[in-house]
Design a protein around this motif. Structure first.
Motif, mmCIF file in Angstrom:
data_model
loop_
_atom_site.group_PDB
_atom_site.id
_atom_site.type_symbol
_atom_site.label_atom_id
_atom_site.label_comp_id
_atom_site.label_asym_id
_atom_site.label_seq_id
_atom_site.Cartn_x
_atom_site.Cartn_y
_atom_site.Cartn_z
ATOM 1 N N ALA A 70 -58.682 -33.491 -21.833
ATOM 2 C CA ALA A 70 -57.205 -33.887 -22.023
ATOM 3 C C ALA A 70 -57.074 -34.444 -21.257
ATOM 4 O O ALA A 70 -56.783 -36.087 -21.185
ATOM 5 N N GLU A 71 -57.436 -34.704 -19.394
ATOM 6 C CA GLU A 71 -57.548 -35.760 -18.552
ATOM 7 C C GLU A 71 -58.370 -37.139 -18.910
ATOM 8 O O GLU A 71 -58.189 -38.215 -18.159
ATOM 9 N N MET A 72 -59.598 -37.202 -20.020
ATOM 10 C CA MET A 72 -60.329 -38.580 -19.948
ATOM 11 C C MET A 72 -59.480 -39.310 -21.519
ATOM 12 O O MET A 72 -60.108 -39.876 -21.997
ATOM 13 N N GLY A 73 -58.648 -38.177 -21.476
ATOM 14 C CA GLY A 73 -58.034 -39.007 -23.264
ATOM 15 C C GLY A 73 -58.612 -38.212 -24.313
ATOM 16 O O GLY A 73 -59.008 -38.636 -25.492
ATOM 17 N N LEU A 74 -59.560 -37.121 -24.210
ATOM 18 C CA LEU A 74 -59.945 -36.793 -25.212
ATOM 19 C C LEU A 74 -59.648 -35.743 -26.376
ATOM 20 O O LEU A 74 -60.039 -35.840 -27.638
ATOM 21 N N VAL A 75 -58.540 -35.594 -25.460
ATOM 22 C CA VAL A 75 -57.607 -34.502 -26.380
ATOM 23 C C VAL A 75 -56.944 -35.243 -27.441
ATOM 24 O O VAL A 75 -56.368 -35.820 -26.912
ATOM 25 N N GLY A 76 -56.690 -35.508 -28.600
ATOM 26 C CA GLY A 76 -55.811 -35.946 -29.775
ATOM 27 C C GLY A 76 -55.858 -37.269 -29.187
ATOM 28 O O GLY A 76 -55.376 -38.563 -28.792
ATOM 29 N N LEU A 122 -65.654 -28.701 -30.366
ATOM 30 C CA LEU A 122 -64.352 -28.357 -31.442
ATOM 31 C C LEU A 122 -63.182 -27.899 -30.597
ATOM 32 O O LEU A 122 -62.159 -28.342 -31.040
ATOM 33 N N SER A 123 -63.253 -26.779 -29.941
ATOM 34 C CA SER A 123 -62.021 -26.528 -28.925
ATOM 35 C C SER A 123 -61.152 -27.696 -28.203
ATOM 36 O O SER A 123 -60.213 -27.569 -28.215
ATOM 37 N N ILE A 124 -62.304 -28.534 -28.216
ATOM 38 C CA ILE A 124 -61.428 -29.810 -27.285
ATOM 39 C C ILE A 124 -61.042 -30.736 -29.205
ATOM 40 O O ILE A 124 -59.461 -31.458 -28.409
ATOM 41 N N MET A 125 -61.665 -30.894 -30.022
ATOM 42 C CA MET A 125 -61.429 -31.844 -30.701
ATOM 43 C C MET A 125 -60.492 -31.624 -32.087
ATOM 44 O O MET A 125 -59.776 -32.301 -32.144
ATOM 45 N N ALA A 126 -60.070 -30.271 -31.782
ATOM 46 C CA ALA A 126 -58.924 -29.632 -32.730
ATOM 47 C C ALA A 126 -57.822 -29.569 -31.966
ATOM 48 O O ALA A 126 -57.336 -28.863 -32.752
ATOM 49 N N VAL A 160 -49.015 -32.549 -26.959
ATOM 50 C CA VAL A 160 -50.787 -32.573 -27.084
ATOM 51 C C VAL A 160 -51.647 -33.897 -26.959
ATOM 52 O O VAL A 160 -52.632 -32.692 -26.434
ATOM 53 N N ALA A 161 -50.860 -34.989 -27.110
ATOM 54 C CA ALA A 161 -51.814 -36.137 -25.858
ATOM 55 C C ALA A 161 -51.775 -35.666 -24.631
ATOM 56 O O ALA A 161 -52.374 -36.013 -24.260
ATOM 57 N N ALA A 162 -50.590 -35.058 -24.308
ATOM 58 C CA ALA A 162 -50.782 -34.651 -22.590
ATOM 59 C C ALA A 162 -51.829 -33.245 -22.308
ATOM 60 O O ALA A 162 -52.212 -32.830 -20.934
ATOM 61 N N GLY A 163 -52.169 -32.946 -22.996
ATOM 62 C CA GLY A 163 -53.022 -32.119 -23.426
ATOM 63 C C GLY A 163 -52.094 -30.504 -22.903
ATOM 64 O O GLY A 163 -52.722 -29.341 -22.353
ATOM 65 N N GLU A 164 -50.597 -30.708 -22.588
ATOM 66 C CA GLU A 164 -49.967 -29.271 -22.775
ATOM 67 C C GLU A 164 -49.210 -28.267 -23.890
ATOM 68 O O GLU A 164 -49.645 -26.910 -23.597
ATOM 69 N N LYS A 165 -49.636 -29.135 -24.852
ATOM 70 C CA LYS A 165 -49.776 -28.005 -26.219
ATOM 71 C C LYS A 165 -50.550 -28.277 -27.135
ATOM 72 O O LYS A 165 -51.106 -29.080 -27.024
ATOM 73 N N ILE A 166 -51.027 -27.299 -28.002
ATOM 74 C CA ILE A 166 -52.094 -27.136 -28.418
ATOM 75 C C ILE A 166 -51.323 -27.115 -30.329
ATOM 76 O O ILE A 166 -50.200 -26.034 -30.180
ATOM 77 N N SER A 167 -52.183 -27.857 -31.509
ATOM 78 C CA SER A 167 -51.554 -27.687 -32.971
ATOM 79 C C SER A 167 -52.894 -26.910 -33.223
ATOM 80 O O SER A 167 -54.132 -26.529 -33.109
ATOM 81 N N GLY A 168 -52.206 -26.555 -34.571
ATOM 82 C CA GLY A 168 -52.909 -25.861 -35.652
ATOM 83 C C GLY A 168 -52.995 -26.658 -36.624
ATOM 84 O O GLY A 168 -51.611 -26.773 -37.416
ATOM 85 N N ALA A 169 -53.637 -26.574 -37.952
ATOM 86 C CA ALA A 169 -53.091 -26.544 -39.332
ATOM 87 C C ALA A 169 -53.648 -25.432 -40.372
ATOM 88 O O ALA A 169 -55.016 -25.281 -40.215
ATOM 89 N N ALA A 170 -52.610 -25.160 -40.968
ATOM 90 C CA ALA A 170 -52.334 -23.495 -41.277
ATOM 91 C C ALA A 170 -52.445 -24.330 -43.544
ATOM 92 O O ALA A 170 -51.343 -23.793 -43.194
#
Ligand SMILES: Cc1cc2nc3c(=O)[nH]c(=O)nc-3n(C[C@H](O)[C@H](O)[C@H](O)COP(=O)(O)OP(=O)(O)OC[C@H]3O[C@@H](n4cnc5c(N)ncnc54)[C@H](O)[C@@H]3O)c2cc1C
Length: 380
Positions: free
Chosen positions: A46-52, A85-89, A113-123
């Motif tokens: 997330a710090e590298m901007g790879l999350v979101g 997948l854990s990172i990109m999802a 999510v972009a800040a790496g503070e929350k994780i989302s999902g698609a259900a």
């Protein structure tokens, strides 16, 4: 016609490769064996901007194009698919908010999510609903200013670690037409009536979290409805080109990783007094693996480029997804063969690639569904 990557693309690739070599590879086996979500690695990513990665810059994301996201996925998945997948999802489901969400939703859901503070999902998937998404039975009924949701969602990536989910619900059972009467609602995991149960024992991508979600009279405010009520299918179709291209990139990455590991091993291993890479049978395997991987790369990059141009590429995205996932399975299979007995145990990454590759033929529309789409488009 220009097939080369820009200098900026190559820089992204090099940075992601360094990150993967330093942070992912040394820990990959441990997370796979323990089947645990790699929170610490995800935080660093997330710090590298790879999350979101595809979340727009104004909401704190990196604002990467589809092609750039494909390059990142290829590189991460070539090192370890479960952690990749854990990172990109971490931002699964946010595409709907990015495109159809209100300003308030973008601030509430995209920024953390972009800040790496929350994780989302698609259900979307349910115990009785997989390929036929129009049979979704999770029901959302309006009660004053709230939606009351009941149902069970199955196989949900990030299900037991996620903070919120974009949930596909039936909102008008009497709607005419198979694909009408469904809506997307954001459901936060801390709402009353929400529970999840982690699914263990997966064949592959074991670091990635998967769970069953139960929604028992979960109430969410009207402000959690994404876009237009009853029009979820039209909204979802908007992303298929992007998301299928994303899974094609996963397959491509797995093939690349399996090929690179095989090239190394074939040159190190000796039998009959010489390197096994000197046997033509092994050389032909390597040649086939490299050719298929390159073909998958061309199809995947072409699909990504077209998504970025705003072109409608239903057939091409399905072709890329179907072909790259098949190549992942084939190349990983040959990689194990080249490693012989050593490929059958977890001392080498090819054992993981072999197990991890299969999922790319299942999620985001199975191989059979992709072929149905390609044939439909051809015959239309
Ligand atoms: C690890 C993992 C993570 C996942 N993550 C998510 C997630 O985050 N969110 C989510 O919503 N879902 C997720 N899924 C679910 C995934 O998308 C479904 O498993 C997939 O769509 C297939 O559905 P199914 O498993 O019900 O198979 P089914 O639809 O029951 O299919 C079984 C077989 O029948 C074939 N088949 C079905 N219909 C046809 C047809 N019309 N023509 C030809 N063949 C057909 C299929 O191709 C398959 O071979 C995940 C699944 C796994 C295993």
């Amino acid at each position: 016609m220009e097939f080369g990557l820009t200098e900026e693309h190559q820089q992204i690739r090099d940075e992601v490769r360094r990150f993967a070599e330093n942070e992912i590879v040394p820990n990959a086996e441990e997370y796979d064996t323990a089947e645990t979500f790699p929170h610490d690695i995800v935080d660093e990513a997330a710090e590298m901007g790879l999350v979101g990665a595809s979340i727009p810059i104004e909401y704190g994301g990196a604002g990467y194009s589809t092609l750039e996201s494909v390059i990142i996925a290829e590189e991460l998945f070539s090192h370890d698919p479960g952690i990749a997948l854990s990172i990109m999802a971490c931002s699964f489901g946010t595409e709907a908010i990015r495109e159809f969400g209100t300003e308030d939703q973008k601030e509430r859901f995209l920024e953390p999510v972009a800040a790496g503070e929350k994780i989302s999902g698609a259900a979307i998937s349910e115990p009785d609903t997989g390929s036929d998404v129009s049979s979704v039975s999770t029901r959302a009924e309006k009660d004053g200013d709230e939606w009351v949701i009941n149902g069970t969602k199955m196989w949900i990536t990030n299900g037991s670690v996620g903070d919120f989910f974009v949930v596909l619900c039936e909102t008008d059972p009497d709607a005419e037409g198979r694909y009408n009467g469904f809506s997307q609602l954001v459901v936060e995991a801390d709402r009353d009536g929400f529970s999840s149960e982690k699914i263990t024992g997966k064949m592959g991508i074991r670091a990635s979290d998967t769970a069953e979600l139960v929604l028992d009279d979960v109430r969410v405010p009207e402000e959690n409805l994404i876009g237009t009520r009853d029009a979820a299918f039209m909204q979802q179709m908007y992303f298929f080109d992007e998301t299928r291209t994303g899974v094609a990139a996963q397959g491509l990455g797995i093939a690349k990783g399996a090929l690179e590991a095989s090239l190394d091993y074939a040159q190190e291993r000796e039998q009959f007094g010489k390197s096994i890479s000197e046997f033509q049978a092994i050389q032909h395997k390597l040649a086939d693996m490299a050719t298929k991987t390159e073909a998958a790369r061309n199809l995947t990059y072409k699909a990504a480029w077209n998504v970025d141009q705003g072109n409608d590429i239903t057939k091409l995205a399905s072709m890329a997804k179907e072909y790259a996932s098949r190549v992942a399975v084939d190349v990983a299979d040959e990689a194990v063969q080249i490693h012989g007995g050593a490929g059958y145990v977890n001392d080498f990454p090819v054992e993981r690639f072999y197990r991890d590759s299969k999922i790319t033929q299942i999620y985001e529309g199975t191989t059979e569904i992709q072929k149905n789409i390609i044939a439909r488009e051809l015959l239309d």
